[in-house]
Structures are given as C-alpha cells and as structure tokens.
Design a protein around this motif. Structure first.
Motif, mmCIF file in Angstrom:
data_model
loop_
_atom_site.group_PDB
_atom_site.id
_atom_site.type_symbol
_atom_site.label_atom_id
_atom_site.label_comp_id
_atom_site.label_asym_id
_atom_site.label_seq_id
_atom_site.Cartn_x
_atom_site.Cartn_y
_atom_site.Cartn_z
ATOM 1 N N LEU A 180 0.826 -1.202 0.000
ATOM 2 C CA LEU A 180 0.000 0.000 0.000
ATOM 3 C C LEU A 180 0.864 1.257 0.000
ATOM 4 N N LEU A 181 1.961 1.227 0.759
ATOM 5 C CA LEU A 181 2.843 2.386 0.784
ATOM 6 C C LEU A 181 3.497 2.615 -0.577
ATOM 7 N N ILE A 182 3.976 1.533 -1.197
ATOM 8 C CA ILE A 182 4.603 1.668 -2.512
ATOM 9 C C ILE A 182 3.590 2.129 -3.552
ATOM 10 N N TRP A 183 2.394 1.551 -3.492
ATOM 11 C CA TRP A 183 1.355 1.907 -4.460
ATOM 12 C C TRP A 183 0.936 3.364 -4.304
ATOM 13 N N SER A 184 0.788 3.825 -3.057
ATOM 14 C CA SER A 184 0.408 5.213 -2.819
ATOM 15 C C SER A 184 1.488 6.162 -3.330
ATOM 16 N N LEU A 240 -11.057 0.609 -11.527
ATOM 17 C CA LEU A 240 -11.606 -0.582 -10.870
ATOM 18 C C LEU A 240 -10.968 -1.848 -11.431
ATOM 19 N N VAL A 241 -10.762 -1.886 -12.748
ATOM 20 C CA VAL A 241 -10.091 -3.040 -13.349
ATOM 21 C C VAL A 241 -8.664 -3.162 -12.825
ATOM 22 N N ILE A 242 -7.983 -2.033 -12.685
ATOM 23 C CA ILE A 242 -6.609 -2.070 -12.183
ATOM 24 C C ILE A 242 -6.569 -2.579 -10.738
ATOM 25 N N ILE A 243 -7.416 -2.011 -9.889
ATOM 26 C CA ILE A 243 -7.369 -2.366 -8.467
ATOM 27 C C ILE A 243 -7.913 -3.765 -8.210
ATOM 28 N N SER A 244 -8.909 -4.189 -8.977
ATOM 29 C CA SER A 244 -9.530 -5.498 -8.734
ATOM 30 C C SER A 244 -8.689 -6.659 -9.232
ATOM 31 N N SER A 245 -7.495 -6.405 -9.732
ATOM 32 C CA SER A 245 -6.628 -7.524 -10.094
ATOM 33 C C SER A 245 -6.312 -8.390 -8.882
ATOM 34 N N PHE A 246 -6.390 -7.797 -7.692
ATOM 35 C CA PHE A 246 -6.226 -8.592 -6.466
ATOM 36 C C PHE A 246 -7.285 -9.683 -6.389
ATOM 37 N N LEU A 291 0.694 1.921 -18.976
ATOM 38 C CA LEU A 291 1.838 1.037 -18.730
ATOM 39 C C LEU A 291 2.335 1.154 -17.296
ATOM 40 N N ILE A 292 2.359 2.376 -16.764
ATOM 41 C CA ILE A 292 2.790 2.567 -15.376
ATOM 42 C C ILE A 292 1.830 1.865 -14.413
ATOM 43 N N LEU A 293 0.537 2.045 -14.628
ATOM 44 C CA LEU A 293 -0.450 1.397 -13.756
ATOM 45 C C LEU A 293 -0.406 -0.118 -13.904
ATOM 46 N N LEU A 294 -0.131 -0.603 -15.111
ATOM 47 C CA LEU A 294 -0.040 -2.051 -15.313
ATOM 48 C C LEU A 294 1.145 -2.649 -14.576
ATOM 49 N N VAL A 295 2.286 -1.981 -14.674
ATOM 50 C CA VAL A 295 3.518 -2.545 -14.095
ATOM 51 C C VAL A 295 3.573 -2.346 -12.590
ATOM 52 N N PHE A 296 3.164 -1.172 -12.102
ATOM 53 C CA PHE A 296 3.362 -0.850 -10.693
ATOM 54 C C PHE A 296 2.119 -1.057 -9.832
ATOM 55 N N VAL A 297 0.963 -1.310 -10.436
ATOM 56 C CA VAL A 297 -0.249 -1.503 -9.641
ATOM 57 C C VAL A 297 -0.934 -2.818 -9.991
ATOM 58 N N PHE A 298 -1.255 -3.008 -11.256
ATOM 59 C CA PHE A 298 -2.034 -4.181 -11.665
ATOM 60 C C PHE A 298 -1.302 -5.485 -11.369
ATOM 61 N N ILE A 299 -0.078 -5.598 -11.853
ATOM 62 C CA ILE A 299 0.671 -6.847 -11.666
ATOM 63 C C ILE A 299 1.021 -7.091 -10.198
ATOM 64 N N PRO A 300 1.535 -6.102 -9.443
ATOM 65 C CA PRO A 300 1.807 -6.376 -8.025
ATOM 66 C C PRO A 300 0.560 -6.759 -7.234
ATOM 67 N N LEU A 301 -0.550 -6.095 -7.487
ATOM 68 C CA LEU A 301 -1.779 -6.470 -6.787
ATOM 69 C C LEU A 301 -2.201 -7.890 -7.115
ATOM 70 N N HIS A 302 -2.038 -8.278 -8.357
ATOM 71 C CA HIS A 302 -2.400 -9.641 -8.745
ATOM 72 C C HIS A 302 -1.477 -10.665 -8.084
ATOM 73 N N VAL A 303 -0.198 -10.372 -8.063
ATOM 74 C CA VAL A 303 0.745 -11.286 -7.400
ATOM 75 C C VAL A 303 0.412 -11.408 -5.915
ATOM 76 N N PHE A 304 0.128 -10.283 -5.288
ATOM 77 C CA PHE A 304 -0.221 -10.316 -3.870
ATOM 78 C C PHE A 304 -1.522 -11.083 -3.643
ATOM 79 N N GLY A 305 -2.505 -10.890 -4.512
ATOM 80 C CA GLY A 305 -3.748 -11.634 -4.385
ATOM 81 C C GLY A 305 -3.549 -13.121 -4.574
#
Length: 601
Positions: free
Chosen positions: A20-24, A387-393, A459-473
């Motif tokens: 959350l800190l990195i994403w913020s 919502l699509v970006i964040i819901s990758s979790f 691309l920034i949201l995909l690499v730094f938000v979408f993929i990390p959230l999915h990995v964490f989920g």
C-alpha cells in the motif's frame, strides 16, 4: 503449527502494508508528473465572466454508421492558430499552421479519439458578433474531393464544450437528403454550412447547456473559396448544473412501458426457472434418498430372513439393492467427482478473471447509481479503468486459491495466464484491431498512435499496480483459499466413462448450448437497449435496470450450471467443472450472435 500460521498472517499483513505504501507513492508520483490526472483540462467546470471557453473538435463520420469515425481534421477545416504539431489538414488547406492535439483523458485514449482546441475566442457570459475563422480554397483538388465525399456520405461532426458533446451535420443536398443521384447528367448540388451559431446557457458560473446551429449553406464548387464564420449568444438559465446532461437523455426510449414490461417478463421467467430448478432438484434428491432408504431396509430384512423368505422376496420383482444404487448414477462418482479437471490452470485463470469482471461490473453500476456518471463518459470510463486495475487482487485471489486446491505445482503459469488475460484482450481490441482498421480503411487513429508521454499512464499502472496487486492476491489466495475441503477422497485411478451409454440429451455438446439459453433469455431485452444506445447515438442511463438484470443473470446462470451438472453426474460423467463454466460462458456467445443480428438487421 500455530506459530507457523501466526508467522504467515504476519507476513501477509506486512506485505500488504508495504505494498500500500509503494502503491500510494507511485500514484502520487504519477499524479505529479502526468497531466492526465492533474492537467489543465481537469477543470472544475466553473468560469468567471470573460474567461475563455475552449471548443474542441473531436471527430467526424457518416451519421448512418457510428463506428466509422475519422479524425476531425481529416477534413480540411480551418486549422487553429495554437499549434505545435504538423497535421494533414494544414497541408490540405494550404496553411502553414499545424494541429496541436490535447489530452482528453483515459476515455479519449481508449476510444481512439483525439481532441484539438479550435482556437475560437468564446468568452463566458459575453456574446460575440460574427467573426471570420478562415477561408478554404475549394479549387484545390484534395480539398474539394474531401468535402464532396463527406457531403455524399452525410458526415456529421462532434465538438465538445465543457464536457458537453455537440453534434451537427456539415451540409445537405440542395434537394433534400436523398441518396446520391445516379444520373450523371444532372448531379445533385451539395450545400456546405459555413456559419456556426453557438448558443450557451449559463447559471451561477457554470455552463448548463451549449448547442450549435449550422447556418448559411453555400454550394460546394471546385472553384473559388469558402469563408467560415461563427458568432456566440449567451442565455441565462434556471437549469441546475447537476441536471444539465438530461437534455441528451432519451427518456421515452428507455423508460417506456415496453421496456418495463419486457424486464418484468424476463424476471418472471427467471423466477419460474429458479423455482423449477429448486423443485426438481429437491424432489429428485428426496425421491432418490427415500428409494435408497427403502432398499437399505429391505436389504436388512433379507439378511434377517431365512433363505427361503429371501427367495420369495426376490420373486416379487425387487431388482435393485442398496449396494446397487450406490454403484449407479451420481452416487457412483464419489471417488471422481472432485478429480482435478484437465487444463486446470486455464480454468482457474478464467474463473478468477470472471469474478474480477463481476466485481467491476457491480461496483461500477452501484457507483453510477450514486451519481450522474452517465453525464461524463470520461469519468465513467476512468472509474471502470481504475476498478479493473485495483480489482486484479480479486482475480489473483480466486485463481490462486482454486489452483492451489487442485494440488498442482505450476501455479506461476496460472498466475501468468490470469494476469495477462485482461491486458491481452485490451491489447487486441484497443491496439491491433483499431490499427488494422486504420490501415485498411484509414479510420480514426487508435490508442497507441499518441506520441506524447500520456501513453505511459496505462503502462505505469499495469507494471506498478495491476501486476503487483495480482501477485499479492495470488499469494493470499494460496494461503487462505488453498486448503481443499472436499468431503470425500479421490480415487487414484479415474473411473472410465462409458461414452456409448451416454444419450445425446445428456452429453456436454447438448447441455452447454441449451443451458446457456436461459441466462440469455433473461438479459437479451437489456442487451437490446445497450446495443441501441451504442449504435443509435443514445446515452445509457438506466443503471438501476442494469443492476437488477445483472443480479438476475448471476442467479439464473448459477441455476443453469447446477442443473447441467446434475444431469451430467446422473449419467455417470464427472467432467462437470468445464461444462458448468462453459454453460454460463455460452450465453456470452448468444449475446455476440444477437449483436451481429441486430447490427445487420
């Protein structure tokens, strides 16, 4: 074991806080560096008297085909003086001016549209007399042929003022709007509008309405020139700013009795289907349980009776024992019903992505119900995008947990499939298909034709938000949903399926398309209105109907999958996971076919 579970929970909690800190931090950095979030176009819709109101040109196209769109300056209109990039229109009109495309947000990038400030000097609350924009030399062959083709195809233009769309035709036939006259001896006379009369409505520092009236039609000739002009009139209005978009809504079309009655009919069909499914399953299972208990009691009586009495009981016609019933129908599959399906990684990725899309759909509709998001397509598209970006979790959580319960070890492959599904679909339909159509038909440029830094936002949201959230989920799902809770063990060897005994009506090839009809029967009415809103220049705003239909769709799809699974298991076929999934997915095929039918009809 308690210490290990406590350490695992602490690890997940610490990982979540750190992410959350990195994403913020990444979002704040993006907002500070990318004008898409904090740029000059993201205004508050509030103007002071005398403040300039920009008019943006967006696109042009034939009015009979809303999907055939071209860049605004694909026609040789007057090029504004504020510019930095060379455009085709400047060369067509013989002007040395260039075209400067400005950011319209995520909506413009996804839809493949670009907007440009036309450079008109329109001031809030101050009327303007007739002013000349420029003169276009129609003796230039490319200019004349461009306008002629546009008038022949009945082109319209789209402008935007303060996020309010404005549509107008560029011209008409002198003898009406009849199609092209095939008589070459008497060709029709095309008239092109040369004057734009803008009428703005204002209320308390806001623009609550803006319309365009095209005037002064002049014949299009391959000699001479056309002078384009404009003037502005401002009117005071009592309309509230929050209700300014209602003039674009077709209330009689969406809120008519036919629409409501059709939805009520669909809901009645859905409730009847749910009742039938519940009744049939309860009665079938209850009848089988009573038959099994009766057979079990008779078996116990036969064990207590002498052999002569048992033989007499057999003569009375009893052919099924309790043990025989356990080896027939769905009861015989207790050792195979929870067997891992083939290609489980693809099934896990598909189900995880499906849950994510359901989550995005419900939250988007609920968010639209709480406000007037229909009044700003760019805002609604931005909400769906994030919502699509964040819901990758959510996708990672369900796909990772399902794959972990299967007992397989290639979970990284499943995670890769799941995380690349939505970006892959977006890449195909937002980049490959539009660029192919642009190359074949010279249509409007797509998302990836932008030459500025804004293309880095997805691309920034995909690499730094979408993929990390999915990995964490995925990691959380493997830890919390990865424990198998199957009530019975799976046999080491799979039970052979006797295909020759399967009837045509209980085969997957028949059950899947038939089971998909019921969900489609519930939603096809609303699908019709959605299609019409896309293809007939209407704004869809009845999100309360959409939410009700979506909930009914989920319930009916579940009931169809339950019935198909029961019929399949009753025929001693344990290949139910893929069949149950494809039953619901097949309704999407019906929606696609229905869309094609509506388009060609």
């Amino acid at each position: 074991s308690c210490q290990c579970s406590a350490r695992k929970r602490s690890f997940y909690f610490a990982s979540f806080v750190g992410f959350l800190l990195i994403w913020s931090h990444s979002i704040q950095t993006t907002k500070a560096s990318i004008p898409l979030f904090s740029g000059k176009n993201a205004g508050s819709h509030s103007y002071d008297r005398g403040e300039r109101v920009p008019v943006y040109g967006v696109q042009v196209g034939p009015i009979l085909n809303p999907f055939e769109k071209y860049d605004y300056f694909s026609l040789p209109f007057c090029v504004p003086s504020v510019s930095s990039t060379t455009g085709a229109a400047a060369a067509s009109t013989g002007s040395s001016k260039a075209i400067k495309y400005e950011s319209g947000g995520i909506y413009d990038m996804i839809m493949g549209t670009r907007r440009v400030d036309l450079g008109l000097d329109i001031r809030y609350g101050i009327g303007s007399p007739v002013r000349e924009i420029c003169s276009v030399d129609t003796s230039v062959k490319p200019v004349y042929e461009s306008f002629l083709h546009a008038l022949h195809s009945n082109f319209w233009t789209e402008l935007i003022v303060d996020d309010l769309p404005i549509y107008s035709l560029i011209g008409v036939l002198h003898n009406g709007t009849a199609p092209w006259n095939q008589d070459k001896k008497h060709p029709p006379t095309f008239l092109i509008y040369t004057h734009m009369h803008f009428v703005g409505e204002m209320n308390d520092g806001h623009i609550v309405g803006f319309r365009l009236e095209m005037k002064e039609p002049k014949p299009l000739e391959n000699r001479g020139s056309l002078t384009f002009t404009y003037d502005v009139t401002w009117l005071s209005s009592s309309r509230e700013f929050t209700r300014r978009f209602e003039i674009y809504l077709d209330l009689p079309f969406f809120s008519n009795r036919s629409h409501i009655f059709a939805l009520v009919n669909a809901f009645v069909i859905g409730f009847v289907l749910i009742g039938m499914v519940a009744t049939l399953l309860v009665r079938a299972l209850r009848g089988e349980r009573e038959a099994f208990n009766e057979a079990l009691m008779e078996d116990m009586d036969e064990n207590l009776l002498p052999s002569s009495a048992a033989a007499l009981s057999a003569k009375k016609g009893r052919t099924t024992s309790a043990g025989g019933m356990l080896e027939s129908g769905w009861r015989a599959l207790h050792g195979d019903v929870f067997r891992t399906p083939p290609a489980v990684e693809y099934l896990s990725a598909a189900i995880g992505t499906g849950v994510q899309l359901v989550f995005v759909s419900i939250v988007s509709i609920v968010t639209a119900l709480t406000g007037s998001l229909y009044s700003s397509p760019s805002l609604l598209s931005a909400v769906v995008f994030f919502l699509v970006i964040i819901s990758s979790f959510v996708s990672g959580y369900y796909s990772g947990g399902m794959y972990r319960r299967s007992g397989q070890s290639r979970w990284l492959r499943t995670m890769g499939l799941s995380v690349s599904f939505i970006p892959g679909v977006v890449l195909v339909f937002s980049v490959i298909v539009p660029n192919m159509s642009r190359w074949l038909f010279r249509t409007s440029p797509s998302l990836w034709t932008y030459n500025n830094i804004e293309i880095l936002v997805p691309l920034i949201l995909l690499v730094f938000v979408f993929i990390p959230l999915h990995v964490f989920g995925t990691l959380v799902g493997r830890g919390f949903r990865g424990v198998s809770m199957n009530p019975c063990a799976t046999n080491p060897l799979p039970r052979p399926i006797e295909h020759e005994k399967l009837k045509w009506w209980n085969s997957p090839a028949f059950l899947i398309p038939v089971g998909g009809m019921f969900p489609f029967g519930v939603v096809f009415v609303e699908v019709y209105y959605l299609i019409i809103s896309f293809w007939n220049y209407k704004f869809y705003f009845v999100f309360d109907f959409a939410l009700a239909v979506l909930i009914m769709l989920i319930v009916v799809t579940s009931c169809s999958a339950i019935v198909v699974t029961y019929v399949l298991l009753q025929s001693e076929d344990y290949r139910w996971p893929w069949v149950a999934y494809l039953t619901g997915a097949w309704s999407g095929m019906y929606v696609f076919l229905y869309s094609c039918y509506t388009f060609f009809s």
